[in-house]
Design a protein around this motif. Structure first.
Motif, PDB file in Angstrom:
ATOM      1  N   UNK A  73       3.600  16.525 -11.521  1.00 35.43           N
ATOM      2  CA  UNK A  73       3.705  16.222 -12.956  1.00 35.43           C
ATOM      3  C   UNK A  73       2.830  15.027 -13.331  1.00 35.43           C
ATOM      4  N   UNK A  74       2.665  14.075 -12.406  1.00 35.06           N
ATOM      5  CA  UNK A  74       1.760  12.956 -12.669  1.00 35.06           C
ATOM      6  C   UNK A  74       0.334  13.441 -12.904  1.00 35.06           C
ATOM      7  N   UNK A  75      -0.091  14.402 -12.080  1.00 32.07           N
ATOM      8  CA  UNK A  75      -1.445  14.951 -12.226  1.00 32.07           C
ATOM      9  C   UNK A  75      -1.530  15.797 -13.501  1.00 32.07           C
ATOM     10  N   UNK A  76      -0.532  16.659 -13.726  1.00 36.19           N
ATOM     11  CA  UNK A  76      -0.522  17.483 -14.953  1.00 36.19           C
ATOM     12  C   UNK A  76      -0.665  16.605 -16.198  1.00 36.19           C
ATOM     13  N   UNK A  77      -0.025  15.433 -16.171  1.00 37.82           N
ATOM     14  CA  UNK A  77       0.015  14.562 -17.350  1.00 37.82           C
ATOM     15  C   UNK A  77      -1.087  13.504 -17.343  1.00 37.82           C
TER      16      UNK A  77
END
Ligand code: PCA
Length: 325
Positions: free
Chosen positions: A208-212
């Motif tokens: 989710x860190x990468x997605x965001x």
């Protein structure tokens, strides 16, 4: 003309072979981006079901909370507004503590342990969903959860007063125990919340860190591996009952395949997500001993609280999980 007729005959035959009277389109709301592995796995699941039913069940995935926002997906499927959907079940632990079994800090912190915990909790979760007019199909874990901040954090004291994005009751409780200020935000709105300062920290996976693209707002990731929450796919019970045997078997068989393939993907991608965070300038590290022991203190408190709320069923699940370790 001839070709069209032959094609139509073939399609009709396939439909007959599956025993279905006519093709059905099923909208499948999901909460995460189209490129996230959970979503891609959902699309592969849909293709599997379509293939296995000769086109009789055509599941259309709607990613990123575009059909129903993450927080509305479960209710939408319960009430039949959507026949199938995927949700982070722990976000509904307020309805049944069993939904939060995957978010007890430091109980199951690896993929192997997450699998064992999910196996120990399987029957109780199936029963909890059944009470809500839902049929369990499959679940897939997120990578281990770590903390994102925009400053160095070496102890739980350093967290005081920080605005913290929560995604379920457990993450809100951690914020409370640390003296942070929790605000519940879906992943689809996370980038914006960080950019506007509504939140300045959170706990989640590297995924989710990468997605965001969190490096646009934050600077530090601490890989504390607190737990591995799961996304769960469920079907409305009436929609499921209305299918023929072949349709029901296709959903369950493709679901079993999706569980295996989705988790394999999660395992494969985990290290790369942390590398992407570091490549984009974030400081990625394990927690200091002081931070770790502070968090473990919260974990002990929250484990007691969960067992107290989940009663005998919950205790039996934890005992079965621990006995198998
Ligand atoms: N990503 C989801 C839940 C857990 C995770 O790794 C999120 O942050 O909303």
């Amino acid at each position: 003309m001839k070709r069209t007729t032959a094609l139509m005959a073939a399609t009709a035959l396939a439909a007959l072979a599956s025993g279905a009277a006519r093709a059905e389109t099923w909208d499948m709301p999901m909460a995460y981006p189209a490129t996230n592995y959970h979503t891609e796995n959902g699309v592969a699941f849909a293709a599997c079901v379509k293939d296995a039913t000769g086109g009789a069940i055509d599941i259309v995935v709607h990613p990123n909370g575009s059909l129903f926002s993450g927080s509305d997906i479960k209710r939408a499927v319960q009430t039949g507004q959507a026949p199938i959907g995927e949700r982070l079940l722990s976000a509904h632990a307020n309805e049944n503590p069993m939904f939060g079994v995957d978010s007890i800090p430091f109980l199951a912190t690896s993929f192997d342990d997450s699998d064992r915990l999910a196996a120990a909790a399987h029957d109780a979760i199936v029963a909890a969903l059944d009470e809500q007019n839902l049929v369990y199909v499959y679940s897939v874990p997120w990578p281990p959860q770590g903390f994102y901040f925009k400053k160095e954090v070496n102890s739980v004291e350093d967290m005081k007063g920080v605005k913290f994005r929560a995604y379920n009751a457990a993450t809100a409780r951690i914020a409370e125990l640390a003296g942070m200020v929790p605000v519940q935000i879906e992943a689809a709105e996370l980038s914006q919340a960080l950019a506007t300062g509504v939140a300045e920290s959170f706990i989640s996976s590297g995924s989710t860190g990468v997605d965001s693209k969190v490096w646009e707002s934050l600077t530090h990731f601490y890989d504390v591996q607190a737990w591995l929450p799961r996304n769960t796919v469920f079907v409305n019970k009436d929609s499921f009952a209305a299918l023929d045997d072949a349709g029901r078997a296709a959903i369950m068989d493709c679901g079993a395949k999706a569980a295996t393939e989705g988790e394999a993907k999660a395992r494969e991608l985990t290290a790369g997500y942390l590398k992407t965070l570091a490549d984009n300038g974030m400081a990625v590290s394990g927690p200091s001993d002081e931070l770790k022991s502070g968090l473990e203190g919260f974990g002990a408190t929250m484990t007691e609280e969960w067992i107290a709320s989940a009663g005998d069923v919950g205790k039996a699940v934890i005992d079965a999980y621990k006995a198998g370790k």
